[in-house]
Design an enzyme around this catalytic site. Structure first.
Site, PDB file in Angstrom:
ATOM      1  N   THR A  96     -48.710 -75.468 -14.659  1.00 26.73           N
ATOM      2  CA  THR A  96     -49.297 -76.796 -14.435  1.00 26.73           C
ATOM      3  C   THR A  96     -49.163 -77.576 -15.733  1.00 26.73           C
ATOM      4  OG1 THR A  96     -50.904 -75.914 -12.876  1.00 26.73           O
ATOM      5  CG2 THR A  96     -51.377 -78.075 -13.806  1.00 26.73           C
ATOM      6  N   LYS A 171     -50.544 -81.714  -7.864  1.00 22.63           N
ATOM      7  CA  LYS A 171     -51.388 -80.603  -8.347  1.00 22.63           C
ATOM      8  C   LYS A 171     -52.582 -81.159  -9.142  1.00 22.63           C
ATOM      9  CE  LYS A 171     -52.704 -76.664 -10.220  1.00 22.63           C
ATOM     10  NZ  LYS A 171     -53.516 -75.680  -9.540  1.00 22.63           N
TER      11      LYS A 171
HETATM   12  P1  NAD Z   1     -52.345 -67.053 -18.888  1.00 24.63           P
HETATM   13  O1  NAD Z   1     -52.770 -67.610 -20.199  1.00 24.63           O
HETATM   14  O2  NAD Z   1     -53.076 -65.895 -18.287  1.00 24.63           O
HETATM   15  O3  NAD Z   1     -50.779 -66.620 -18.962  1.00 24.63           O
HETATM   16  C1  NAD Z   1     -49.795 -67.315 -19.670  1.00 24.63           C
HETATM   17  C2  NAD Z   1     -48.812 -66.287 -20.224  1.00 24.63           C
HETATM   18  O4  NAD Z   1     -47.732 -66.990 -20.840  1.00 24.63           O
HETATM   19  C3  NAD Z   1     -49.414 -65.375 -21.289  1.00 24.63           C
HETATM   20  O5  NAD Z   1     -49.213 -64.032 -20.921  1.00 24.63           O
HETATM   21  C4  NAD Z   1     -48.656 -65.760 -22.566  1.00 24.63           C
HETATM   22  O6  NAD Z   1     -48.460 -64.660 -23.439  1.00 24.63           O
HETATM   23  C5  NAD Z   1     -47.354 -66.249 -21.989  1.00 24.63           C
HETATM   24  N1  NAD Z   1     -46.590 -67.143 -22.863  1.00 24.63           N
HETATM   25  C6  NAD Z   1     -46.987 -68.255 -23.516  1.00 24.63           C
HETATM   26  N2  NAD Z   1     -45.955 -68.836 -24.169  1.00 24.63           N
HETATM   27  C7  NAD Z   1     -44.869 -68.055 -23.906  1.00 24.63           C
HETATM   28  C8  NAD Z   1     -43.492 -68.119 -24.286  1.00 24.63           C
HETATM   29  N3  NAD Z   1     -43.022 -69.106 -25.055  1.00 24.63           N
HETATM   30  N4  NAD Z   1     -42.658 -67.157 -23.835  1.00 24.63           N
HETATM   31  C9  NAD Z   1     -43.117 -66.158 -23.050  1.00 24.63           C
HETATM   32  N5  NAD Z   1     -44.399 -66.037 -22.651  1.00 24.63           N
HETATM   33  C10 NAD Z   1     -45.262 -66.976 -23.079  1.00 24.63           C
HETATM   34  O7  NAD Z   1     -52.337 -68.297 -17.888  1.00 24.63           O
HETATM   35  P2  NAD Z   1     -52.380 -68.251 -16.286  1.00 24.63           P
HETATM   36  O8  NAD Z   1     -53.801 -68.205 -15.825  1.00 24.63           O
HETATM   37  O9  NAD Z   1     -51.393 -67.240 -15.806  1.00 24.63           O
HETATM   38  O10 NAD Z   1     -51.853 -69.727 -15.963  1.00 24.63           O
HETATM   39  C11 NAD Z   1     -50.480 -70.091 -16.073  1.00 24.63           C
HETATM   40  C12 NAD Z   1     -50.319 -71.501 -15.526  1.00 24.63           C
HETATM   41  O11 NAD Z   1     -50.739 -71.521 -14.162  1.00 24.63           O
HETATM   42  C13 NAD Z   1     -51.161 -72.563 -16.264  1.00 24.63           C
HETATM   43  O12 NAD Z   1     -50.416 -73.755 -16.372  1.00 24.63           O
HETATM   44  C14 NAD Z   1     -52.368 -72.747 -15.338  1.00 24.63           C
HETATM   45  O13 NAD Z   1     -52.926 -74.053 -15.458  1.00 24.63           O
HETATM   46  C15 NAD Z   1     -51.729 -72.523 -13.967  1.00 24.63           C
HETATM   47  N6  NAD Z   1     -52.652 -72.044 -12.920  1.00 24.63           N
HETATM   48  C16 NAD Z   1     -53.563 -71.052 -13.185  1.00 24.63           C
HETATM   49  C17 NAD Z   1     -54.420 -70.619 -12.157  1.00 24.63           C
HETATM   50  C18 NAD Z   1     -55.436 -69.531 -12.391  1.00 24.63           C
HETATM   51  O14 NAD Z   1     -56.299 -69.337 -11.517  1.00 24.63           O
HETATM   52  N7  NAD Z   1     -55.398 -68.817 -13.514  1.00 24.63           N
HETATM   53  C19 NAD Z   1     -54.325 -71.193 -10.880  1.00 24.63           C
HETATM   54  C20 NAD Z   1     -53.356 -72.159 -10.636  1.00 24.63           C
HETATM   55  C21 NAD Z   1     -52.518 -72.583 -11.666  1.00 24.63           C
END
Ligand code: NAD
Length: 296
Positions: A96, A171
């Site tokens: 997002t 979104k």
């Molecule tokens: P998270 O922080 O759990 O996971 C993100 C991952 O990305 C981490 O493991 C981090 O190490 C990795 N990362 C960051 N930079 C990186 C790079 N340059 N190369 C490789 N890996 C990298 O976040 P999440 O909860 O999985 O959310 C991810 C996205 O989904 C966000 O944009 C969030 O807004 C969206 N989202 C989350 C949810 C939810 O319920 N958690 C629901 C809908 C949407």
């Protein structure tokens, strides 16, 4: 079945990758956190030591990163991934992020002859694990058609909202409404409890009355009302307060871009910012109820 590079294996990306493996796709994965990579490898993926290595022979590239700066940092620039992805591959960003960032990356992809869609998701970590996510897509109809078999292994609803960036706009609209509804639901339950009502009885009534919502039916913010809600496990897991704060900030930016007014969205953004400053940024966003209910 496709050869897929999956980058970003966090709370959402991890279970999404696991569902692609279950559907028979071949995955090469990368995350900055070694533990996240190890979990995907134990589910059947092969590990890459960098994002560039992950995309080497990919037919589809999927990213699921926290915010705009991570996505722009991954794909753009001389050392960016777009320069390394094989010609003809399809790029799907599920993070997002700001609609403007999504358009910028999609334009750079197009300049390299790569099809790209923005496909942020709704459904939370439970939806990611169950493979029931909703994908909210921006990009060309042709690119979405190619993405369909991959998206349907991770979700059950796919909505095409328009050109590049349109998925992100839609979104943000969804999450702005959700942020407002969660804060309002918490306030209402706290008012009832302050008058001696039982939170569970009040919530059960609301869940079948006119204030029913995802906040009353699935993610009730009062501890103990719904066994599987983050509130009943110390607000752990789920959708982080600071991710909601990020999305409301993106909604505010998007509103400024068009002159739209979002008074409730701005108010909600401030509430989640206050909750973050209370030290609750990592907790599920339903912890925003703590601002009005000491016992929650
Ligand atoms: P998270 O922080 O759990 O996971 C993100 C991952 O990305 C981490 O493991 C981090 O190490 C990795 N990362 C960051 N930079 C990186 C790079 N340059 N190369 C490789 N890996 C990298 O976040 P999440 O909860 O999985 O959310 C991810 C996205 O989904 C966000 O944009 C969030 O807004 C969206 N989202 C989350 C949810 C939810 O319920 N958690 C629901 C809908 C949407």
């Amino acid at each position: 079945m496709s050869r897929i590079a999956f980058i970003g294996l966090g709370n959402m990306g991890g279970p999404m990758a696991a569902n692609l493996l279950k559907a028979g796709h071949v995955l090469r994965v990368f995350d900055l956190a070694p533990a996240a990579v190890a979990a995907a490898v134990s589910a059947g993926a092969s590990a890459a030591s960098s994002a560039i290595e992950a995309v080497a022979d990919a037919e589809v590239v999927i990213s699921m990163l926290p915010a705009s700066r991570h996505v722009e940092g991954l794909y753009l620039g001389d050392a960016g991934l777009l320069a390394k992805i094989p010609t003809g591959a399809l790029v799907i960003d599920c993070s997002t992020i700001a609609p403007a960032s999504a358009r910028k990356v999609a334009e750079a992809a197009a300049a390299r002859g790569l099809a790209m869609i923005d496909a942020p998701v709704s459904g939370g970590t439970a939806g990611a694990a169950a493979g029931t996510l909703t994908f909210i897509v921006g990009g060309s109809a042709e690119a979405l058609e190619r993405a369909h078999p991959v998206l349907s292994a991770m979700g059950k609803n796919i909505f095409h909202m328009g050109d590049a960036g349109a998925g992100q706009v839609a979104k943000l609209c969804n999450n702005m409404a959700l942020g407002v509804i969660m804060a309002a639901t918490g306030e209402a339950i706290a008012l009832g409890v302050a008058h001696g009502l039982d939170a569970r009885a009040l919530s059960q009534m609301m869940a079948v009355s006119t204030s029913r919502s995802w906040a009353t039916e699935v993610c009730n913010p009062w501890p103990g009302v719904l066994e599987n809600a983050p509130a009943s496990r110390g607000y752990s897991g789920g959708f982080g307060n600071d991710l909601m704060l990020k999305d409301l900030g993106l909604a505010a930016e998007a509103a400024m871009g068009t002159g739209a007014s979002i008074p409730l969205g701005e108010l909600a953004r401030n509430l989640y910012a206050m909750n973050s400053r209370q030290g609750n940024g990592e907790l599920d966003f339903s912890s925003v109820i703590k601002l009005v209910a000491k016992d929650a």
